[in-house]
Design a protein around this motif. Structure first.
Motif, short mmCIF file in Angstrom:
data_model
loop_
_atom_site.label_atom_id
_atom_site.label_comp_id
_atom_site.label_asym_id
_atom_site.label_seq_id
_atom_site.Cartn_x
_atom_site.Cartn_y
_atom_site.Cartn_z
N PHE A 67 14.70 -14.39 44.89
CA PHE A 67 14.67 -13.29 43.91
C PHE A 67 15.85 -12.36 44.13
O PHE A 67 16.44 -11.84 43.17
N GLY A 71 17.86 -13.33 41.27
CA GLY A 71 17.05 -12.57 40.34
C GLY A 71 15.73 -13.25 40.06
O GLY A 71 15.64 -14.48 40.16
N TYR A 72 14.72 -12.46 39.73
CA TYR A 72 13.39 -13.00 39.50
C TYR A 72 13.35 -13.98 38.33
O TYR A 72 12.89 -15.12 38.46
N LEU A 157 13.64 -2.92 44.94
CA LEU A 157 14.61 -2.01 44.33
C LEU A 157 15.25 -2.60 43.09
O LEU A 157 15.51 -1.91 42.12
N TYR A 158 15.52 -3.90 43.13
CA TYR A 158 16.31 -4.48 42.06
C TYR A 158 15.51 -5.33 41.08
O TYR A 158 16.08 -5.90 40.16
N GLU A 159 14.21 -5.45 41.29
CA GLU A 159 13.39 -6.19 40.33
C GLU A 159 12.23 -5.35 39.82
O GLU A 159 11.24 -5.89 39.33
N ARG A 161 11.88 -3.66 37.21
CA ARG A 161 11.60 -3.85 35.77
C ARG A 161 10.86 -5.15 35.49
O ARG A 161 10.34 -5.34 34.39
N THR B 69 17.41 -3.41 29.83
CA THR B 69 15.97 -3.19 29.81
C THR B 69 15.20 -4.32 30.46
O THR B 69 14.31 -4.10 31.27
N GLN B 70 15.58 -5.56 30.08
CA GLN B 70 14.80 -6.71 30.52
C GLN B 70 15.51 -7.55 31.56
O GLN B 70 14.88 -8.43 32.18
N ALA B 73 18.74 -12.65 32.55
CA ALA B 73 18.05 -13.94 32.51
C ALA B 73 16.79 -13.88 31.64
O ALA B 73 16.41 -14.88 31.04
N TYR B 158 23.96 -3.71 37.49
CA TYR B 158 22.71 -4.37 37.84
C TYR B 158 22.65 -5.84 37.45
O TYR B 158 21.65 -6.50 37.68
N ARG B 161 25.32 -10.14 39.80
CA ARG B 161 25.04 -11.47 40.34
C ARG B 161 24.91 -12.52 39.24
O ARG B 161 24.93 -13.71 39.53
N TRP B 212 22.74 5.21 41.21
CA TRP B 212 21.28 5.16 41.22
C TRP B 212 20.65 6.10 40.20
O TRP B 212 19.50 5.93 39.80
N GLN B 215 18.61 4.95 37.36
CA GLN B 215 17.21 4.59 37.54
C GLN B 215 16.26 5.75 37.29
O GLN B 215 15.09 5.55 36.97
#
Lengths: 240, 240
Positions: A67, A71-72, A157-159, A161, B69-70, B73, B158, B161, B212, B215
């Motif tokens: 993840f 990324g998730y 922190l990074y997933e 959403r 937002t989403q 991926a 964000y 990657r 940050w 966020q």
DNA sequence: CCTACCGATCGGTAGG
DNA sequence: CCTACCGATCGGTAGG
């Protein structure tokens, strides 16, 4: 609420394929309603023989690493299954859904972070200066973010959403407690003039500064977590 | 290298479905090799009638909003197409791939940010104090991150990657130039004792703190970007 | 830009 | 946990 499992004793982020010897059953997480009766005859490797606690943990460790890297949404359950040496459908024996797996990673990570933060602060002498308390919080936070057992919190922190509203709410509770510990420390530093900015905004900025280290810090590049903490203190706190 | 398009003049982040009147053709990006000859007879809405530049921009704006937002991926090309009022395959007329669209967003965002940062700094009087220069950089950065035309840079922060190595390399060049402007300012502040930490590490921490804010900052919650900048200065820079 | 479509992949399940 | 599978979705393309 603080049902801390033996998480701290287990090495996360270890990618194991079919562990050589099934370790001792983890006492913490109760297996998902597996009957207790034994199979007759020669023992086979069935669901009854499997150490569910350890397989769960292995899934969470591998999931966290993937993840964080991809990324998730870009990580398939098949990827995770392959990383722990399972077949594609098997993770669903341990987690109801991919989303549940993500949530479990964040939930466990936050519980562990909260516990170790408590321990770090309680280990301080009662008369420890406030600046030193902040240094301890910062140093501990780097341990959580960048230390050898890290992974779960960076994913959080990074997933963020990628969680559902209900899951976010659940993890938020732990996160709020973790962050609340910082408030009185920053307020006292502000009162004595060592912190110039408003303590509330300062906390948000400081967390941002520390969190972002996940993106650039590399342990080989020379700096230790102690040096990292010292530099952070130098940046935020006035030294007279 | 600095082929700045008219980006600054166009309002990003506007979600338009089938714009009422096709605006004037954007002079910047050349259309992807569409023949120049006119169709005979009554004009129809064909590829020849379409304002490719504006449709490209609309796709990038909607893509940026959805990516932010989403996540990249988790956003389908169909989502983006629907947001601008196209059918599912049409975005591929403007962008070779979904990955190209992401890259275009970041590339354009960074070019625009670099340009506006240059303008903000050049507008300062030559004898502007160094602390005021830093404040200008911070204030401008908040504009880029949180201002009314924001979106592209947060996506870059964000979804880094999600870029390929080649794309990362391309965007890195612009990003490095953008960040390089900060170095001498921080070094001078360090030399005069207003910045206690090492300027190199301080830059990384400061960017993290500012980034940050994406966020947590909400313009309705009371603080303006000016107040945000003042608090950041108070946190990082020693006021005697 | 639309229409019509394809091959690949994905989350998840039934049954053992 | 494996086997075998399904329905849905996705990135992308051909041809206009």
């Amino acid at each position: 609420m603080l049902k801390i499992s033996g998480f701290a004793n287990l090495p996360p982020m270890t990618r194991t394929r079919k562990p050589a010897a099934p370790a001792a059953p983890a006492p913490q997480t109760p297996p998902p309603a597996e009957p207790a009766r034994r199979p007759r005859g020669r023992p086979r490797k069935t669901a009854l023989e499997i150490d569910d606690g350890n397989r769960r943990r292995a899934l969470m460790d591998c999931a966290a690493e993937l993840f964080l890297t991809q990324g998730y949404a870009a990580t398939s359950v098949r990827d995770i299954a392959a990383a722990v040496g399972m077949h594609s459908g098997s993770p669903f024996y341990f987690f109801k859904s991919k989303s549940d797996l993500l949530h479990a990673v964040m939930h466990e990570g936050m519980l562990q972070a909260e516990l170790s933060q408590q321990q770090a602060m309680q280990a301080l002498a009662p008369d420890t200066p406030i600046a030193e308390r902040l240094r301890t919080l910062i140093r501990h936070h780097f341990e959580v973010l960048l230390g050898p057992r890290s992974g779960f919190i960076p994913v959080m922190l990074y997933e963020w959403r990628s969680l559902t509203a209900v899951q976010r709410n659940d993890v938020s509770g732990i996160k709020d407690r973790y962050e609340a510990v910082w408030a009185p420390v920053l307020e006292q530093l502000h009162a004595q003039g060592a912190l110039q900015a408003d303590p509330g905004v300062a906390r948000l900025y400081i967390f941002g500064a520390l969190h972002w280290a996940v993106q650039w810090f590399s342990p080989r590049k020379g700096m230790t977590l102690d040096q990292l903490s010292d530099q952070a203190m130098a940046l935020f706190i006035r030294k007279d």
